[in-house]
Design a protein around this motif. Structure first.
Motif, PDB file in Angstrom:
ATOM      1  N   MET A   1      -0.905  -4.591 -13.849  1.00 63.92           N
ATOM      2  CA  MET A   1       0.323  -4.501 -14.311  1.00 63.92           C
ATOM      3  C   MET A   1       1.173  -4.310 -13.389  1.00 63.92           C
ATOM      4  SD  MET A   1       1.916  -4.337 -17.500  1.00 63.92           S
ATOM      5  CE  MET A   1       3.320  -3.663 -18.095  1.00 63.92           C
ATOM      6  N   PRO A   2       2.557  -5.183 -13.327  1.00 65.77           N
ATOM      7  CA  PRO A   2       3.053  -4.874 -12.033  1.00 65.77           C
ATOM      8  C   PRO A   2       4.399  -3.971 -12.505  1.00 65.77           C
ATOM      9  CG  PRO A   2       3.705  -6.763 -13.079  1.00 65.77           C
ATOM     10  CD  PRO A   2       2.672  -6.444 -13.828  1.00 65.77           C
ATOM     11  N   ALA A   3       4.975  -3.421 -11.430  1.00 65.71           N
ATOM     12  CA  ALA A   3       6.289  -2.515 -11.826  1.00 65.71           C
ATOM     13  C   ALA A   3       7.347  -3.342 -11.408  1.00 65.71           C
ATOM     14  CB  ALA A   3       6.105  -1.335 -10.886  1.00 65.71           C
TER      15      ALA A   3
ATOM     16  N   VAL B   1       1.483   1.100 -15.058  1.00 63.34           N
ATOM     17  CA  VAL B   1       1.521  -0.057 -14.003  1.00 63.34           C
ATOM     18  C   VAL B   1       0.264   0.352 -13.098  1.00 63.34           C
ATOM     19  CG1 VAL B   1       2.729  -0.052 -11.483  1.00 63.34           C
ATOM     20  CG2 VAL B   1       3.971   0.324 -13.815  1.00 63.34           C
ATOM     21  N   ASN B   2      -0.455  -0.853 -12.599  1.00 66.08           N
ATOM     22  CA  ASN B   2      -1.637  -1.035 -11.780  1.00 66.08           C
ATOM     23  C   ASN B   2      -2.901  -0.812 -12.730  1.00 66.08           C
ATOM     24  OD1 ASN B   2      -0.429  -1.552  -9.368  1.00 66.08           O
ATOM     25  ND2 ASN B   2      -0.234   0.422  -8.710  1.00 66.08           N
TER      26      ASN B   2
ATOM     27  N   TYR C   1       5.535  -5.771  -4.586  1.00 64.18           N
ATOM     28  CA  TYR C   1       6.655  -5.001  -5.355  1.00 64.18           C
ATOM     29  C   TYR C   1       5.996  -4.257  -6.460  1.00 64.18           C
ATOM     30  CZ  TYR C   1      11.148  -3.645  -6.725  1.00 64.18           C
ATOM     31  OH  TYR C   1      12.410  -2.739  -6.903  1.00 64.18           O
ATOM     32  N   GLY C   2       5.500  -5.418  -7.280  1.00 67.62           N
ATOM     33  CA  GLY C   2       4.738  -4.893  -8.685  1.00 67.62           C
ATOM     34  C   GLY C   2       3.853  -3.628  -8.207  1.00 67.62           C
ATOM     35  N   MET C   3       3.087  -3.767  -7.278  1.00 70.99           N
ATOM     36  CA  MET C   3       2.346  -2.733  -6.979  1.00 70.99           C
ATOM     37  C   MET C   3       2.951  -1.443  -6.268  1.00 70.99           C
ATOM     38  SD  MET C   3      -0.380  -5.190  -5.338  1.00 70.99           S
ATOM     39  CE  MET C   3      -1.718  -4.043  -4.586  1.00 70.99           C
TER      40      MET C   3
END
Lengths: 345, 451
Positions: B7-9, B70-71, A53-55
Motif C-alpha cells: 500500500m503506497p502513501a 501504508v506498506n 514515495y509511496g513507501m
C-alpha cells in the motif's frame, strides 16, 4: 554591436536539413535506440520514484515526468556540451537527459548525502555545473529570467552556447515570462524557450487559464518566432529543436511549444478530478512516446525484440541500483545544516 | 518467490487508505507502468502502478477495503512459470520506522561568515569627493580589474543614472558592460542572477529599493537560496544596489527602509554605508564577494563629501562596524544617513555632559556583534537608531544582541529610536514627525542614562 538578423523563417514549416538521410540508416538506428533507452530510463526512474514515495522514502513534493519523456530527450539530442539547460520543478527527466547520474538524482529525492545537492535541495532543486544543468527551480516561472541570464552570459563571454529554458503551460501566464521574452528579443540573446504544454497547470486546464491563440504565439509581439510541436513524438521534437537551436545559436531567441501530457497527477497527492480516466487512457494507448518509438524501431527494422529486451534489462538494473544507492546513502551529517549558506570571500 | 506489492502513501503523513478499485484480477499479466489499482484518502485519489513485471498471483485485500495501512501487502505478483499457490500468508512488512530525532546541531545564532580581520588603517592618498562619485569610482575600478563585472539597470547608461551614480561608465566601458534595461525589475533581477550563475559578476542597480519589491522573489528565492539548495555548487556573485530609505517628499511608496527585510535572509549579505570612503571601499568588497550582496545607499547622502582613498587596492571589510565617535556614557548605533543624525545628537549631548559613543554598523548582515558588545561593556547603555519601522526592525536585533552578548553589563533597557509605525506621509510637517531626529535620539540617550 550590430548583428545580422537572420532571414530564416522562424517557426514555420521549413523542412529538416536532411540530417537523418545524410547520416544513413545505421547511425539513424543507433540514434533511435539511444532515444528509446533515454526515454525508458526516465519512465522507469519515475515509476520507481513514485513507488519510493509511496513507501515514505521520498518526502514533500515530487512531480513525475511520466508521459513527457520525448520532449527532453528530443531536445537534448540537439544540444552540445557548451549549451546550458534550466527548468522548473518537474525536473527529474531533464537531469537524466542531461546525463546526470540516476544514483545522485534518486539519492537527492530521498534526502541523502549522495544526492546532487547532498540532500539539501530535494526533488525540485538539483543542479550540475559539470553538465551545465542549472536547476531545478521551485517557483513557477522563476527559471525563465534566470535562463535568459544564462543566455546573456553566453553572449557576454563571446561563446556560442545556447540557453534552453523549459517551462510549463501554467508558468506561461506569469508576468516574468513576458519580461524575459522582451529582454531576450531586445538584446538578441541565444535563448530557446521550450513550453511544455501538458494541458494542465496543476488542476486547471489550459483552456481555463490561457487566453489567445496558442502559447507558441505568445512571443509574437516581441518578434520571437514560435512553433507548435507534437511533444509525444521524439522524432518530431528532434527535428523542430534542431532547426530552432540552429536559429537561436545564430543570435535570436525562439519558442517551441510542446504538446505533451503527464500521466500522473500534478504532484503525488492529486485528486485527479479535473480530467477523465478515458482521457488519460487514450493518451497512453494512442500517443505514448515510448510505445510509438518502439513501434518504429520494430516496424522499420532498427531493432528486434531481443535488442529491446536487452535495453529494458539494462534500464531496470540502472534504476534498481539507483534506488538501492538512494536508500543506503546516509542522511547528511548534522554539520551540513550550516554549510553552503555563504561562500568564503 | 512471489513479490509483494504494498500500500503506497499519497503523502508523508498518510498512514492508511481505502483500496477503491482493483484494475487487475488474479492471473492478469502486468508490466511496469500498468495501473493496477486506485487508492483513496479523504483528500486525494491515486493510481498504483506496477513497477515489476509479473502475473497477479493473488489480491491480498478486497476492493473497497478501508483502513489499509501504508506498506501492508495489497497484491502478490509471481514470475512466469511460478506456481500460483506459492503465495505466502499475508504478513505486513515492518512499518517504516519513524525517523530518529535529529542530532542536536551546534547552537549557532546566525549562519554567517567568520568575522573578517579589522580593516587596515589607510595612510595613502585621498581625494575629497561625494558619496555619488565614490560609488562610481568603486564600480569603475572593479570593472577595470575584472572583465566579468558589468552594470545593469534602468537609466544607468545613456542617462548616466537616475541619481547620476553611474556617470561616465558608459563612455569608458561601452554598452556591452553598461546596460540600460527596460522598466522590468523582476525580469532584469532574474536575468542578473542567471548571469551570475553563468559566471559573470553583475552589479544590478535598482533606481530605488522600493522597486526591488517587484523583484524580491528573484533576490530571496533565487539569489540567496540556490547555493544552499545546490549543496554548494551554485554560487551567485551579484550586487543589488541603489538608494534605500526615506527620500524627501515622495510619500509612502517611495520612502521605505528595507534593511531589516534583507537582513532577515540567510544567504544574503547586507551592507549600508554612511561615509564616502566606506561607500567606495565596501562597494568594491561587495563586487568581489562571491555571494549576493544587497547594497543599500541613500539618496540624501549622495551629495555628501568625504576623504576617499584613491588606491584601487584599498577595500573595506564586510562585517565590521566602525566607531565614528568614541564615548564613555552611552552607545548609539546607527547606519546610513542616521549616522549623521546620531553624530548631531552626540554633539548636543556633549554640551550636557553626556559622552556618547556613535557606531556606524555599516554591514547589517552579518552584524558586527563583537564591536556592539564591546561598546556596551564600556558604556553600559545602548540606543539603536534607524529610519525603518520599529516592528522586527534592525533595532529589535540590536536589542537581542545586547541581551544575548552583554546582558550583565547593561545598566538600562535598550532604547530604540525608529521611524514611526506609519506609511510615510507626504505633508512636510508630518514627514518630519515620522522620521528620527537628533532631539529624539538625544532624549533616548538621556533616558537610558537616567539623566
Amino acid at each position: 554591436m550590430s548583428r545580422q538578423s537572420s532571414k530564416k523563417r522562424g517557426g514555420a514549416s521549413a523542412k529538416g536539413n536532411g540530417r537523418a538521410a545524410a547520416n544513413g540508416a545505421a547511425s539513424d538506428s543507433g540514434r533511435l535506440l539511444r532515444w528509446y533507452r533515454d526515454m525508458l530510463l526516465i519512465r522507469r526512474f519515475e515509476e520507481r520514484a513514485g513507488q519510493m514515495y509511496g513507501m515514505g522514502l521520498i518526502g514533500g513534493f515530487c512531480h513525475l515526468y511520466i508521459g513527457q519523456e520525448a520532449v527532453v530527450v528530443g531536445i537534448q539530442a540537439c544540444l552540445g556540451e557548451r549549451d546550458s539547460v534550466i527548468t522548473g520543478y518537474r525536473d527529474h527527466g531533464h537531469m537524466l537527459a542531461a546525463g546526470m547520474e540516476a544514483r545522485g538524482v534518486m539519492a537527492e529525492l530521498t534526502g541523502r548525502e549522495g544526492g546532487y545537492s547532498r540532500g539539501k535541495g530535494g526533488s525540485m532543486h538539483m543542479f550540475s555545473r559539470e553538465k551545465n544543468f542549472f536547476g531545478g527551480h521551485g517557483i513557477v516561472a522563476a527559471q525563465v529570467p534566470l535562463g535568459v541570464g544564462l543566455g546573456f552570459s553566453h553572449r557576454y563571454k563571446g561563446e556560442d552556447g545556447v540557453s534552453v529554458v523549459y517551462f510549463g503551460d501554467g508558468a506561461a501566464n506569469q508576468g516574468q515570462v513576458y519580461e524575459s521574452l522582451n529582454l531576450a528579443a531586445l538584446w538578441e540573446l541565444p535563448v530557446l524557450f521550450v513550453i511544455e504544454n501538458n494541458k494542465y497547470g496543476m488542476g486547471t486546464s489550459v483552456s481555463r487559464a490561457a487566453a489567445g491563440s496558442g502559447l507558441h504565439a505568445r512571443g509574437g509581439g516581441f518578434g520571437i518566432p514560435g512553433r507548435l510541436v507534437d511533444g509525444m513524438d521524439v522524432r518530431a521534437v528532434y527535428e523542430a529543436a534542431g532547426e530552432a537551436v540552429a536559429e537561436v545559436r545564430g543570435g535570436r531567441p525562439a519558442i517551441l511549444e510542446m504538446e505533451t501530457y503527464r500521466y500522473r497527477g500534478h504532484s503525488m497527492s492529486d485528486p485527479a478530478k479535473y480530467r477523465t480516466r478515458e482521457e488519460v487512457n487514450q493518451m497512453r494507448r494512442d500517443r505514448d512516446p515510448i510505445e510509438r518509438l518502439r513501434h518504429v524501431l520494430e516496424s522499420e527494422g532498427h531493432a528486434d525484440a531481443d535488442a529491446l529486451k536487452a535495453i529494458d534489462g539494462e534500464i531496470r538494473e540502472i534504476v534498481a541500483d539507483a534506488a538501492q544507492f538512494a536508500e543506503q546513502s546516509p542522511e547528511p551529517d548534522p554539520s551540513e545544516l550550516y554549510t553552503d549558506v555563504l561562500l568564503e570571500a | 518467490m512471489p513479490v509483494a506489492v504494498t500500500m503506497p502513501a499519497l503523502s508523508p503523513t498518510m498512514t492508511e487508505g481505502t483500496l477503491a478499485k482493483w484494475l487487475v484480477a488474479e492471473g492478469d499479466r502486468v508490466s511496469p507502468g500498468d495501473v493496477i489499482a486506485e487508492i483513496e484518502t479523504d483528500k486525494a485519489t491515486m493510481e498504483v502502478e506496477a513497477v515489476e513485471e509479473g502475473i497477479v498471483a493473488g489480491l491480498a485485500v478486497p476492493e473497497g477495503a478501508e483502513g489499509i495501512e501504508v506498506n501492508s501487502t495489497i497484491l502478490w505478483l509471481r514470475g512466469e512459470g511460478e506456481s500460483a499457490d506459492a503465495v505466502p500468508v499475508v504478513e505486513a512488512p515492518p512499518p517504516v520506522a519513524d525517523p530518529p530525532p535529529p542530532a542536536p546541531a551546534q547552537p549557532r545564532r546566525e549562519a554567517s561568515k567568520p568575522q573578517p580581520a579589522s580593516e587596515i588603517d589607510y595612510r595613502g592618498e585621498t581625494v575629497e569627493i561625494t558619496v555619488r562619485e565614490a560609488l562610481r569610482d568603486a564600480m569603475a575600478e572593479e570593472m577595470r580589474r575584472d572583465e566579468s563585472v558589468f552594470v545593469m539597470g534602468e537609466e544607468v547608461a545613456e542617462y548616466e543614472g537616475a541619481y547620476k551614480v553611474t556617470q561616465g561608465l558608459l563612455a569608458e566601458f561601452g554598452p556591452r558592460r553598461v546596460r540600460d534595461t527596460p522598466i522590468t525589475e523582476h525580469g532584469f533581477a532574474g536575468l542578473g542572477v542567471g548571469a551570475a550563475f553563468g559566471g559573470l559578476r553583475p552589479v544590478v542597480e535598482f533606481m530605488t529599493f522600493n522597486f526591488a519589491m517587484q523583484a524580491i522573489d528573484q533576490i530571496v528565492n533565487s539569489a540567496a537560496k540556490t547555493l544552499y539548495m545546490s549543496g554548494g555548487q551554485m554560487g551567485c556573485p551579484i550586487v543589488f544596489r541603489g538608494p534605500n530609505g526615506a527620500a524627501a517628499r515622495v510619500a509612502a511608496q517611495h520612502s521605505q527602509c528595507y534593511a531589516s527585510w534583507y537582513a532577515h535572509i540567510p544567504g544574503l549579505v547586507v551592507v549600508s554605508p554612511f561615509s564616502a570612503a566606506d561607500a567606495k571601499g565596501l562597494l568594491k568588497t561587495a563586487i568581489r564577494d562571491p555571494n549576493p550582496v544587497i547594497f543599500l545607499e541613500n539618496e540624501i547622502l549622495y551629495g555628501r563629501r568625504g576623504a576617499v582613498p584613491t588606491d584601487p587596492d584599498h577595500t573595506v571589510p564586510i562585517g565590521r562596524a566602525k566607531v565614528l565617535r568614541s564615548g564613555r556614557d552611552v552607545t548609539v548605533v546607527a547606519f546610513s544617513r542616521m549616522c549623521a543624525v546620531a553624530l548631531e545628537a552626540a554633539d548636543a549631548l556633549a554640551g550636557e555632559g553626556i559622552d556618547a559613543e556613535v557606531i556606524d554598523l555599516r554591514t547589517l548582515r552579518p552584524l558586527d556583534r563583537e564591536t556592539i558588545a564591546a561598546s556596551i561593556r564600556k558604556t553600559n547603555r545602548i540606543v539603536s537608531v534607524e529610519e525603518g519601522w520599529p516592528v522586527a526592525g534592525i533595532g529589535s536585533e540590536i536589542a537581542a544582541i545586547a541581551m544575548e552578548d552583554a546582558f550583565d553589563w547593561l545598566d538600562a533597557p535598550v532604547a530604540r529610536v525608529t521611524g514611526e509605525d506609519v506609511p510615510m506621509p507626504y505633508a512636510a510637517n508630518l514627514e518630519a514627525l515620522a522620521l528620527p531626529d537628533a532631539a529624539r535620539i538625544a532624549a533616548a540617550a538621556r533616558a537610558v542614562c537616567y539623566a
